[in-house]
Design an enzyme around this catalytic site. Structure first.
Site, PDB file in Angstrom:
ATOM      1  N   HIS A   1      -3.734  -9.581 -28.115  1.00  0.00           N
ATOM      2  CA  HIS A   1      -4.488  -8.505 -28.188  1.00  0.00           C
ATOM      3  C   HIS A   1      -3.630  -7.455 -29.113  1.00  0.00           C
ATOM      4  CE1 HIS A   1      -6.629 -10.691 -25.856  1.00  0.00           C
ATOM      5  NE2 HIS A   1      -8.081  -9.718 -26.634  1.00  0.00           N
TER       6      HIS A   1
ATOM      7  N   GLU B   1     -15.709 -20.649 -25.781  1.00  0.00           N
ATOM      8  CA  GLU B   1     -14.255 -20.185 -25.911  1.00  0.00           C
ATOM      9  C   GLU B   1     -13.587 -21.140 -24.878  1.00  0.00           C
ATOM     10  OE1 GLU B   1     -13.390 -16.604 -25.505  1.00  0.00           O
ATOM     11  OE2 GLU B   1     -14.799 -15.505 -24.467  1.00  0.00           O
TER      12      GLU B   1
ATOM     13  N   ASP C   1      -9.254 -18.231 -27.777  1.00  0.00           N
ATOM     14  CA  ASP C   1      -9.664 -18.838 -25.920  1.00  0.00           C
ATOM     15  C   ASP C   1      -9.052 -20.341 -26.745  1.00  0.00           C
ATOM     16  OD1 ASP C   1      -8.433 -16.775 -24.660  1.00  0.00           O
ATOM     17  OD2 ASP C   1     -10.220 -15.658 -24.864  1.00  0.00           O
TER      18      ASP C   1
ATOM     19  N   CYS D   1     -16.321 -15.712 -33.537  1.00  0.00           N
ATOM     20  CA  CYS D   1     -15.279 -13.809 -33.827  1.00  0.00           C
ATOM     21  C   CYS D   1     -14.306 -14.422 -33.315  1.00  0.00           C
ATOM     22  CB  CYS D   1     -16.164 -13.337 -32.731  1.00  0.00           C
ATOM     23  SG  CYS D   1     -16.413 -13.923 -30.703  1.00  0.00           S
TER      24      CYS D   1
END
Ligand code: PEP
Ligand code: MG
Length: 570
Positions: free
Chosen positions: A190, A432, A456, A503
């Site tokens: 992140h 995901e 993921d 995304c």
């Protein structure tokens, strides 16, 4: 002496500035016997005063430069500092036990922290987190150790850290932080995603940055190649300054595409949207010509603070994004907490494998009250734009149905109470988890849209932690295993006349765009800084040509072979 270290290129561009080491020192409160009690209590008072000055300054600057909401945490810290129920017992302990201030403070604070954390009460848990933070600050003054205060940075710096947690990163002010380098992490951790959102260059997974870089060293971060040059000589510095200018120029040239639609060379229209973590990021998406928001990671609204955002606070945030997007499709993902994304004020169970544990929708379905607050805020905001609500980490059709049922229940309650709710919001899911990708045909009958979360999906398909730099060789977006799952999702969506978007970070990877276009992906959502490059890439690609190649590409044996194939198409 100049040295060059290599890591994983995480966010494009070149930054040159002084290093700022963001390091949390070990604060050891060893016991000592004290005879001069008054002097020891005075030492504690001095440390309290110094901490108060720090906090007042940080509070003031955060409020002025970032926002009142973000500054609230420091007001809470100031209250702890002046709380006689904490400070009184510390002074008594110094006197009664004849011990040093560090020890008396640490012991007393630990007692409160353990007590408050054990209570089944969110407010008390937040207080425990505040006491922990404030104790660290006072201890650092008592021990004469400096703790870094990133909120006080007032010169251009490159932040150097072992790791940056999501809550560290939300406190960095991009006006001063020109780039960052970390020892831990991969392209999809992140901190790397945030760097791309803020459009600051970053290199992660370096392993030796903390060992090699001292505070104040001049550092060049090349976020495009993954190189970090420490203490460069004049010549190197001049070379990179030129490179930096060329990069800025190229970005400027691309900006002419900002008002253009996203169309392939053979006229096929796609949507290129932006990923955001806060309402402020929406402006960057629009500046870069984004045609929508393909992912609003709402968990960031819950971070960098010491209590849950209220329904009204969330409503305002969602409304702000929808209004800024002005009728463009806006996908808001419900809370995806867990894994590496933690909240200081919410105790999650210790788990052996947090990425395979109680996270995202699993947590929301367990903590239904918390989930309902977010859903109500979203439903109320739905009248302000084109809202698409998305659930993260869906593994089974039953989970999707349960989440949607809670949403519809809240909708019905709001409507019954006379609160306006939009009629045409959509409800979709992230794909995901490999199980969901394989079962896409079953899901496609129930959802309004899919958005593939490759960050993921890749880690779960390859069983390779997305944050572990030592496994980066396995973390392969181009592995045919991953590509086959992606194709399955897109085909299943289209058979039911539904939209398939993506995304995960792969959507903004220039090498992947022709391939995804060929597979028929409808919507590509990425960091704002990648939008224009993606539009340029789509414009030079023939969808029909790529479509004809997909079967051949998906029958290749490895990710390397796929990449080689893609490089040779010209
Ligand atoms: C977009 C994704 O979600 P996150 O990176 O927030 O896990 C993903 O997994 O691809
Ligand atoms: Mg994810």
């Amino acid at each position: 002496m100049k040295s060059t270290i290599n890591g994983i290129a995480a966010s494009d561009g070149i930054a040159i500035a002084k290093a700022f080491r963001l390091e949390h020192p070990v604060l050891e409160a060893k016991i000592r016997n004290i005879t001069d009690i008054e002097a020891e209590q005075a030492r504690l008072d001095a440390a309290l005063d110094a901490s108060r000055r720090d906090l007042e300054e940080i509070r003031k600057r955060t409020a002025g430069e970032i926002g009142e909401e973000e500054a609230a945490i420091f007001s809470a810290h100031l209250l702890v500092l002046d709380d006689p129920e904490l400070i009184g017992p510390v002074k008594e302990k110094i006197k009664g036990d004849g011990v040093n201030a560090e020890y008396a403070l640490d012991e007393t604070a630990s007692g409160f922290i353990t007590l408050f954390e054990s209570m089944d009460n969110d407010y008390m848990k937040e207080r425990a987190a505040d006491i922990r933070d404030v104790t660290k600050r006072i201890l650092s003054h008592l021990l004469g150790v400096t703790v870094p205060n990133p909120a006080l940075i007032r010169e251009e710096v490159i932040v150097v850290a072992e790791d940056l947690t999501p809550s560290d990163t939300v406190q960095l002010n991009p006006a001063w932080v020109k780039g960052f380098v970390t020892d831990i992490g991969g392209r999809t951790s992140h901190s790397a995603i945030l760097a791309r959102t803020l459009e600051i260059p970053a290199v992660v997974g370096i392993r030796s940055a903390m060992a090699e870089i001292a505070d104040g060293d001049i550092v060049i971060v090349d976020g495009t190649t993954g190189e970090v040059i420490v203490r460069p000589d004049e010549q190197t510095l001049a070379g990179y300054t030129e490179k930096q200018q060329a990069f800025d120029l190229q970005r400027g040239e691309l900006s002419r595409l900002a008002g253009e639609p996203s169309v392939s060379a053979d006229g096929h229209r796609i949507e290129i949207a932006g990923n955001i973590g806060s309402p402020a990021d929406a402006a960057k998406v629009l500046e870069n010509g984004g045609e929508g928001v393909g992912l609003f990671r709402t968990e960031f609204l819950y971070m960098g603070r010491d209590s849950f955002p209220t329904e009204d606070e969330q409503y305002e945030a969602y409304r702000s994004v929808l209004e800024q997007m002005d009728g463009r499709p806006t996908i808001v993902r419900t809370l995806d907490i867990g894994g590496d994304k933690k909240l200081s004020y919410m105790q999650l169970p210790e788990e052996e494998n947090p990425f395979l544990g109680i996270r995202a929708i699993r947590l929301c379905l367990e903590e239904e009250d918390m989930f309902r607050i977010q859903l109500r805020a979203l439903l109320r905001a739905s009248v302000h734009g084109k809202l698409k609500i998305m659930f993260p980490m869906i593994a089974t059709v039953d989970e999707f149905r349960r989440a949607k049922a809670v949403l519809l229940d809240e909708k019905q309650k709001l409507t019954a109470a006379g609160t306006p709710v939009g009629d045409d919001f959509e409800v979709g899911m992230m794909v995901e988890i490999p199980a969901a990708a394989l079962m896409a045909d079953a899901f496609a009958k129930e959802v309004d849209f899919f958005s593939i979360g490759t960050n993921d999906l890749i880690q779960y398909t390859m069983a390779a932690d997305r944050m572990n730099e030592r496994l980066s060789y396995l973390y392969q977006p181009f592995s045919p295993a991953v590509l086959r799952l992606i194709r399955n999702v897109i085909d299943a969506a289209h058979r039911q006349g539904k939209m398939a978007g993506m995304c995960g970070e792969m959507a903004g990877d220039e090498r992947a765009i022709p391939l995804l276009l060929g597979m028929g992906l409808d919507e590509f959502s990425m960091s704002a800084s990648s939008i224009l490059k993606a539009r340029a890439k789509a414009a030079e690609t023939s969808k029909a040509d790529m479509e004809n190649r997909i079967d051949e590409i998906l029958s290749l044996a490895s990710g390397e072979e796929v990449l080689e194939y893609l490089e040779n198409i010209r």
